[in-house]
Design an enzyme around this catalytic site. Structure first.
Site, PDB file in Angstrom:
ATOM      1  N   ASP A  79       3.649  -2.379   3.426  1.00 57.17           N
ATOM      2  CA  ASP A  79       3.963  -1.022   3.959  1.00 57.17           C
ATOM      3  C   ASP A  79       5.098  -0.674   4.992  1.00 57.17           C
ATOM      4  O   ASP A  79       5.486  -1.847   5.601  1.00 57.17           O
ATOM      5  CB  ASP A  79       2.376  -0.622   4.754  1.00 57.17           C
ATOM      6  CG  ASP A  79       1.919  -1.663   5.568  1.00 57.17           C
ATOM      7  OD1 ASP A  79       2.685  -3.004   5.745  1.00 57.17           O
ATOM      8  OD2 ASP A  79       0.837  -1.687   6.110  1.00 57.17           O
ATOM      9  N   GLU A 149      -0.128   3.845   8.119  1.00 55.23           N
ATOM     10  CA  GLU A 149      -0.842   4.204   9.483  1.00 55.23           C
ATOM     11  C   GLU A 149      -1.811   5.464   9.492  1.00 55.23           C
ATOM     12  O   GLU A 149      -2.646   5.895  10.435  1.00 55.23           O
ATOM     13  CB  GLU A 149       0.129   4.596  10.639  1.00 55.23           C
ATOM     14  CG  GLU A 149       0.970   3.000  11.075  1.00 55.23           C
ATOM     15  CD  GLU A 149       0.023   1.968  11.502  1.00 55.23           C
ATOM     16  OE1 GLU A 149      -1.378   2.175  11.986  1.00 55.23           O
ATOM     17  OE2 GLU A 149       0.555   0.779  11.677  1.00 55.23           O
TER      18      GLU A 149
HETATM   19 ZN    ZN Z   1      -1.353  -0.189  12.173  1.00 57.97          ZN
HETATM   20 ZN    ZN Z   2      -0.428  -2.298   9.814  1.00 58.56          ZN
END
Ligand code: ZN
Ligand code: ZN
Length: 429
Positions: A79, A149
């Protein structure tokens, strides 16, 4: 020496480029769905390494595909997003960046969850595989997703047609840096991270003068009754020992002592390790809220607004068996069994969307000596910052080495030529 070790012997050669790259990412964090600079750098790097690159998937997602003959198809994910946090690490490469968030407010930005480390480690594994094609065969897919997130970046890539752009994977892999010693890697079969939901609940009353409560319907009293009942769901409706969390994180109503307000807003957060429990919690919440509104004579039905959904991360036992054996071979007793975490991740939306089994593991980013001393003294929470803290930053090296090695070892547990011959081929499932 395993085939993965042959690749990792080359880590010293490529390390300095990656540590420079990491510091650059750390200095230039970007908020969820704004990861344009990061995605551009990843795209350039994958292209240089000879990957077929698909960019702009689900806003800023980037996928690199490296085909190297017959064999399993392994997808590895990192990510890319950072958080609206003002960095307080004092590091020479600390972020001073700001950005405008989705609500239009300017905010400081920091890689306070270590996603810059995830990106760097996956690129390192991608390079080792690209530079050593003789050690393996099959297809390696390096996937870089936006907006973890928010819990929606992985799903955005699936919705944007990820499945149609890449070969179908046999297995998906993901990892996260956490508050563990930087020599330690941890995973578990089955539920590893909880599912989560946030819910905004609006309760309607009828406003009136504080001296004439009989003319109104008090939404603060209504909200109070709701909060008391919600806190009994886990203790009275879930089987003892069965994990679930229902937290009321905000109660907003009224502004003056002599005015009974019109409404109350509650903000809730739920956690569960399976979808059945998650559904049970949601059902209980709605039932209690509706019944309390009825009991108060609320003039308008309550409203439920579900946001920030995170799926449960439920590791495949078969993938765990294979990858954890390889991690143990490489890391010895520093490859440990992970405790189930009440944290949440959207990683599993990708393998679930592609219908493939997966493994997610965590590794440490902190000095082992400091960690063990704090653990013995019972001061871990004070000594090792949690993810999202303004002081959360992994020790750059050897955290990079551990993360890059773990991803390489896991991928090679499927892709190494020797891995195919021992079990007769691509039996990832
Ligand atoms: Zn996080
Ligand atoms: Zn994370």
């Amino acid at each position: 020496m395993t085939a993965a070790d042959e690749l990792l012997d080359d880590l010293d050669r490529i390390q300095s480029w990656h540590l420079d790259f990491y510091q650059d990412l750390h200095r230039h964090p970007e908020l969820s769905f704004q990861e344009r600079r990061t995605a551009g750098l990843v795209d350039d790097r994958l292209t240089e390494l000879g990957y077929e690159v698909h960019a702009g998937i689900g806003t800023t997602g980037v996928v690199g595909v490296l085909r190297n003959g017959e064999g399993p198809v392994v997808l590895a994910r990192a990510d890319m997003d950072a958080l609206p946090v003002r960095e307080a690490t004092g590091l020479p490469y600390a972020s001073t960046a700001t950005a405008v968030d989705a609500a239009g407010n300017e905010t400081p930005v920091m890689h306070a969850c270590g996603h810059d480390m995830h990106v760097t480690c996956l690129l390192a594994a991608a390079q080792l595989l690209a530079d050593h094609p003789d050690a393996w065969s099959g297809t390696f897919i390096a996937l870089f997703q936006p907006a973890e997130e928010l819990g929606t970046g992985a799903a955005a890539m699936i919705k944007d047609g990820l499945a149609g752009r890449i070969p179908r994977p046999d297995v998906a892999l993901g990892q996260h840096v956490m508050g563990l010693p930087h020599d330690t890697v941890a995973s578990r079969p089955g539920a590893a991270l909880s599912a989560a939901d946030s819910i905004r609940i609006t309760l309607h009353g009828r406003g009136t003068h504080g001296s004439m409560p009989h003319l109104g319907i008090d939404p603060i009293l209504l909200g109070s009754a709701v909060v008391m009942r919600l806190n009994a769901i886990v203790s009275r409706e879930l089987a003892p020992g069965h994990f679930g969390v229902v937290t009321v994180g905000a109660f907003q109503s009224g502004s003056k002592s002599n005015v009974i307000p019109e409404s109350t807003t509650l903000l809730l957060n739920l956690r569960a390790y399976d979808d059945r429990t998650r559904a049970q919690l949601r059902e209980a919440i709605e039932r209690i809220v509706k019944a309390e509104c009825e009991a108060s004579g609320s003039p308008v039905p309550p409203e439920f607004d579900y946001t920030d959904p995170f799926p449960v991360t439920d590791n495949s036992p078969e993938v765990y068996d294979r990858v954890s054996a390889a991690l143990t071979e490489h890391f010895g007793d520093k490859a440990i069994l992970m405790e189930p975490s009440t944290g949440s991740e959207d990683f599993s939306d990708i393998p679930n969307g592609l219908d493939v089994p997966y493994l997610y593991w965590i590794w440490g980013g902190f000095d082992p000596e400091t960690y063990r001393r704090a653990e013995a003294a019972g001061t871990l929470a004070k000594t090792i910052p949690g993810n999202h803290a303004s002081t959360f930053v992994p020790v750059m090296e050897p955290t990079f080495r551990t993360g890059a090695s773990a991803m390489t070892v896991a991928a090679m547990s499927y892709l190494a030529r020797s891995a195919h011959t021992t079990d007769g081929g691509a039996t990832a499932r």
